[in-house]
Design a protein around this motif. Structure first.
Motif, PDB file in Angstrom:
ATOM      1  N   MET A   5       2.485  -7.481  -2.117  1.00  0.00           N
ATOM      2  CA  MET A   5       2.337  -6.951  -3.473  1.00  0.00           C
ATOM      3  C   MET A   5       0.859  -6.827  -3.819  1.00  0.00           C
ATOM      4  N   HIS A   6       0.081  -7.849  -3.441  1.00  0.00           N
ATOM      5  CA  HIS A   6      -1.348  -7.793  -3.712  1.00  0.00           C
ATOM      6  C   HIS A   6      -2.005  -6.682  -2.918  1.00  0.00           C
ATOM      7  N   LEU A   7      -1.518  -6.473  -1.705  1.00  0.00           N
ATOM      8  CA  LEU A   7      -2.059  -5.396  -0.886  1.00  0.00           C
ATOM      9  C   LEU A   7      -1.867  -4.057  -1.564  1.00  0.00           C
ATOM     10  N   ALA A   8      -0.717  -3.867  -2.180  1.00  0.00           N
ATOM     11  CA  ALA A   8      -0.467  -2.618  -2.904  1.00  0.00           C
ATOM     12  C   ALA A   8      -1.347  -2.528  -4.136  1.00  0.00           C
ATOM     13  N   ALA A   9      -1.488  -3.634  -4.835  1.00  0.00           N
ATOM     14  CA  ALA A   9      -2.251  -3.625  -6.083  1.00  0.00           C
ATOM     15  C   ALA A   9      -3.732  -3.384  -5.850  1.00  0.00           C
ATOM     16  N   PHE A  10      -4.237  -3.800  -4.685  1.00  0.00           N
ATOM     17  CA  PHE A  10      -5.671  -3.731  -4.445  1.00  0.00           C
ATOM     18  C   PHE A  10      -6.029  -2.657  -3.438  1.00  0.00           C
ATOM     19  N   ALA A  11      -5.277  -1.578  -3.454  1.00  0.00           N
ATOM     20  CA  ALA A  11      -5.563  -0.474  -2.529  1.00  0.00           C
ATOM     21  C   ALA A  11      -6.931   0.124  -2.777  1.00  0.00           C
ATOM     22  N   ILE A  12      -7.513  -0.098  -3.972  1.00  0.00           N
ATOM     23  CA  ILE A  12      -8.829   0.450  -4.275  1.00  0.00           C
ATOM     24  C   ILE A  12      -9.885  -0.056  -3.317  1.00  0.00           C
ATOM     25  N   PHE A  13      -9.633  -1.202  -2.645  1.00  0.00           N
ATOM     26  CA  PHE A  13     -10.598  -1.731  -1.702  1.00  0.00           C
ATOM     27  C   PHE A  13     -10.894  -0.758  -0.588  1.00  0.00           C
ATOM     28  N   VAL A  14      -9.951   0.103  -0.304  1.00  0.00           N
ATOM     29  CA  VAL A  14     -10.150   1.079   0.755  1.00  0.00           C
ATOM     30  C   VAL A  14     -11.159   2.141   0.337  1.00  0.00           C
ATOM     31  N   ALA A  15     -11.441   2.238  -0.959  1.00  0.00           N
ATOM     32  CA  ALA A  15     -12.190   3.387  -1.480  1.00  0.00           C
ATOM     33  C   ALA A  15     -13.558   3.565  -0.849  1.00  0.00           C
ATOM     34  N   VAL A  16     -14.306   2.489  -0.636  1.00  0.00           N
ATOM     35  CA  VAL A  16     -15.661   2.660  -0.104  1.00  0.00           C
ATOM     36  C   VAL A  16     -15.642   3.266   1.283  1.00  0.00           C
ATOM     37  N   TRP A  17     -14.561   3.037   2.023  1.00  0.00           N
ATOM     38  CA  TRP A  17     -14.455   3.615   3.355  1.00  0.00           C
ATOM     39  C   TRP A  17     -13.831   4.998   3.292  1.00  0.00           C
ATOM     40  N   ALA A  18     -13.031   5.243   2.262  1.00  0.00           N
ATOM     41  CA  ALA A  18     -12.203   6.448   2.250  1.00  0.00           C
ATOM     42  C   ALA A  18     -12.867   7.599   1.533  1.00  0.00           C
ATOM     43  N   SER A 220      -7.069  -8.961   5.637  1.00  0.00           N
ATOM     44  CA  SER A 220      -6.642 -10.339   5.376  1.00  0.00           C
ATOM     45  C   SER A 220      -5.322 -10.372   4.620  1.00  0.00           C
ATOM     46  N   LEU A 221      -5.181  -9.504   3.626  1.00  0.00           N
ATOM     47  CA  LEU A 221      -3.931  -9.453   2.872  1.00  0.00           C
ATOM     48  C   LEU A 221      -2.773  -9.037   3.774  1.00  0.00           C
ATOM     49  N   ALA A 222      -3.031  -8.092   4.674  1.00  0.00           N
ATOM     50  CA  ALA A 222      -1.966  -7.586   5.542  1.00  0.00           C
ATOM     51  C   ALA A 222      -1.466  -8.645   6.507  1.00  0.00           C
ATOM     52  N   THR A 223      -2.330  -9.575   6.900  1.00  0.00           N
ATOM     53  CA  THR A 223      -1.957 -10.563   7.904  1.00  0.00           C
ATOM     54  C   THR A 223      -1.471 -11.887   7.314  1.00  0.00           C
ATOM     55  N   THR A 224      -1.409 -11.982   5.997  1.00  0.00           N
ATOM     56  CA  THR A 224      -1.038 -13.243   5.353  1.00  0.00           C
ATOM     57  C   THR A 224       0.422 -13.617   5.591  1.00  0.00           C
ATOM     58  N   GLU A 225       1.312 -12.628   5.614  1.00  0.00           N
ATOM     59  CA  GLU A 225       2.745 -12.911   5.677  1.00  0.00           C
ATOM     60  C   GLU A 225       3.253 -13.241   7.075  1.00  0.00           C
ATOM     61  N   GLY A 226       2.408 -13.113   8.092  1.00  0.00           N
ATOM     62  CA  GLY A 226       2.839 -13.395   9.454  1.00  0.00           C
ATOM     63  C   GLY A 226       3.400 -12.154  10.137  1.00  0.00           C
ATOM     64  N   ARG A 304      -7.730 -14.005  -3.584  1.00  0.00           N
ATOM     65  CA  ARG A 304      -6.477 -13.907  -2.827  1.00  0.00           C
ATOM     66  C   ARG A 304      -6.718 -14.227  -1.364  1.00  0.00           C
ATOM     67  N   ASN A 305      -7.960 -14.092  -0.932  1.00  0.00           N
ATOM     68  CA  ASN A 305      -8.281 -14.288   0.476  1.00  0.00           C
ATOM     69  C   ASN A 305      -9.075 -15.564   0.730  1.00  0.00           C
ATOM     70  N   SER A 306      -9.229 -16.398  -0.285  1.00  0.00           N
ATOM     71  CA  SER A 306     -10.094 -17.568  -0.138  1.00  0.00           C
ATOM     72  C   SER A 306      -9.556 -18.571   0.872  1.00  0.00           C
ATOM     73  N   ASN A 307      -8.265 -18.520   1.187  1.00  0.00           N
ATOM     74  CA  ASN A 307      -7.708 -19.425   2.191  1.00  0.00           C
ATOM     75  C   ASN A 307      -7.947 -18.918   3.611  1.00  0.00           C
ATOM     76  N   ASP A 308      -8.544 -17.764   3.720  1.00  0.00           N
ATOM     77  CA  ASP A 308      -8.784 -17.167   5.031  1.00  0.00           C
ATOM     78  C   ASP A 308     -10.191 -17.467   5.535  1.00  0.00           C
ATOM     79  N   GLY A 309     -10.804 -18.495   4.975  1.00  0.00           N
ATOM     80  CA  GLY A 309     -12.145 -18.848   5.401  1.00  0.00           C
ATOM     81  C   GLY A 309     -13.212 -17.909   4.884  1.00  0.00           C
TER      82      GLY A 309
END
Length: 358
Positions: A5-18, A220-226, A304-309
């Protein structure tokens, strides 16, 4: 499920690359100053002259990426305070909005994709690159694609035999970097564009696609669910493919408009950005605290990614001759691949002011 759900909500992160290089700009963004207060979007413009201008307020802009943090904190930096310069910050949320901010003279310095900077300069916008950076760019996919001990180039070749999912429109920076690397090995590159990082991850889970190309923190969001894991960072492939040019800059920090003509302000901006990038990596918790203070929206995404080091905060800032060499090499490769992506020609020498390596 929550991570998706967070991955969908934060799709704007792709913007700098896209940012397709031919389409980057549009409506003004709301601003906050470096102390978190509302600010005006119409700071006075500067007339060109040959000497340093005494501008006391700089307007900075970036998308929702971790590299926005040095801009958020610029106004409180000792460098800005000693210079007696204040700063305000705007989030830009689309290529159209970025173009409008620049075209309407509402911003003095921005974080943008490297080819976008070249296209701006080609279109006659005063544009000077002050620093570049090489951020993680991940191929993610099902865990059964992992091969322990495999060399990056071998992994890359193997993954290119499968369909690569791209959650961006055609002509974006991740796709361009991928195509450059594939072309070096004369590999076909079966690509499939999809609407978002969430859609790409769902397709992978359904077995429809081999891997997806994602920047951080989307990876990181994509890999959280396993089940979906990081398979390869394209920076590793780049370093193996171009051993004399091991840095893979994909984005930059640039001065635009009248500020691009002011050496003193360019130096101030570059030093503040470089120091901020290094502080972000050395002390990520302080960076998260600053995000909470100045931009709850950015803070919500980063935490949302702070647990990923906090690995998504890691990106190599590039300045001096090393930075110019790396950025120019990238633009040369893009020019060979698709000249339109850099505006049809490589930028002139006055496009670069990357200072000295520290």
């Amino acid at each position: 499920m929550k991570a998706l759900m967070h991955l969908a909500a934060f799709a704007i992160f792709v913007a700098v690359w896209a940012i397709p290089a031919l389409a980057f700009a549009a409506a003004p963004a709301g601003q906050v100053d470096a102390a978190g207060h509302a600010g005006s979007t119409d700071a006075p413009s500067l007339a060109e002259n040959t000497g340093p201008r005494q501008k006391k307020h700089l307007r900075l802009a970036a998308p929702l990426v971790s590299q926005a943090l040095p801009l958020l904190r610029a106004g409180e930096s000792p460098l800005f305070q000693q210079a007696g310069v204040e700063a305000s910050f705007s989030l830009w949320r689309s290529p159209e909005q970025l173009r409008a901010l620049v075209a309407n003279g509402q911003v003095d310095a921005v974080v943008a994709a490297l080819p976008t900077a070249a296209v701006l300069a080609k279109r006659g916008v005063p544009s000077v690159v002050l620093a570049a950076y090489a951020a993680p760019l991940w191929l993610v996919g099902p865990s059964d694609l992992v091969r322990q001990g495999e060399q990056p180039l071998d992994t890359f070749r193997r993954l290119l035999d499968r369909e690569i999912l791209l959650p961006f429109g055609p002509g974006n920076m991740p796709e361009l970097a991928l195509r450059v690397l594939a072309a070096q090995g004369d590999h076909d590159c079966p690509l499939r564009h999809c609407g978002s990082a969430l859609e790409a991850v769902n397709l992978l889970r359904l077995g429809r696609g081999g891997a997806a190309l994602l920047p951080e923190p989307s990876a990181s969001l994509a890999t959280t669910e396993g089940g979906i894991v990081r398979l390869l960072d394209l920076r590793e492939v780049w370093a193996a493919t171009f051993p004399d040019y091991t840095d893979m800059p994909t984005a930059c920090f640039m001065a635009v408009g009248p500020t691009a003509h002011d050496p003193a302000l360019r130096s101030l901006l570059r030093q503040s950005f470089v120091q901020g990038m290094r502080d972000m990596e050395k002390n990520p918790q302080a960076s998260l605290a600053a995000a909470r203070k100045y931009s709850p929206e950015l803070s919500a995404v980063l935490e949302r990614n702070s647990n990923d080091g906090l690995s998504f905060l890691s990106s190599s800032v590039l300045v001096g001759e090393r930075g110019k060499k790396a950025a120019l090499f990238m633009l040369q490769r893009l020019m060979e691949l698709t000249p339109a992506s850099v505006g049809g020609n490589l930028p002139a020498n006055d496009f670069w002011d990357m200072g000295h390596e520290e």
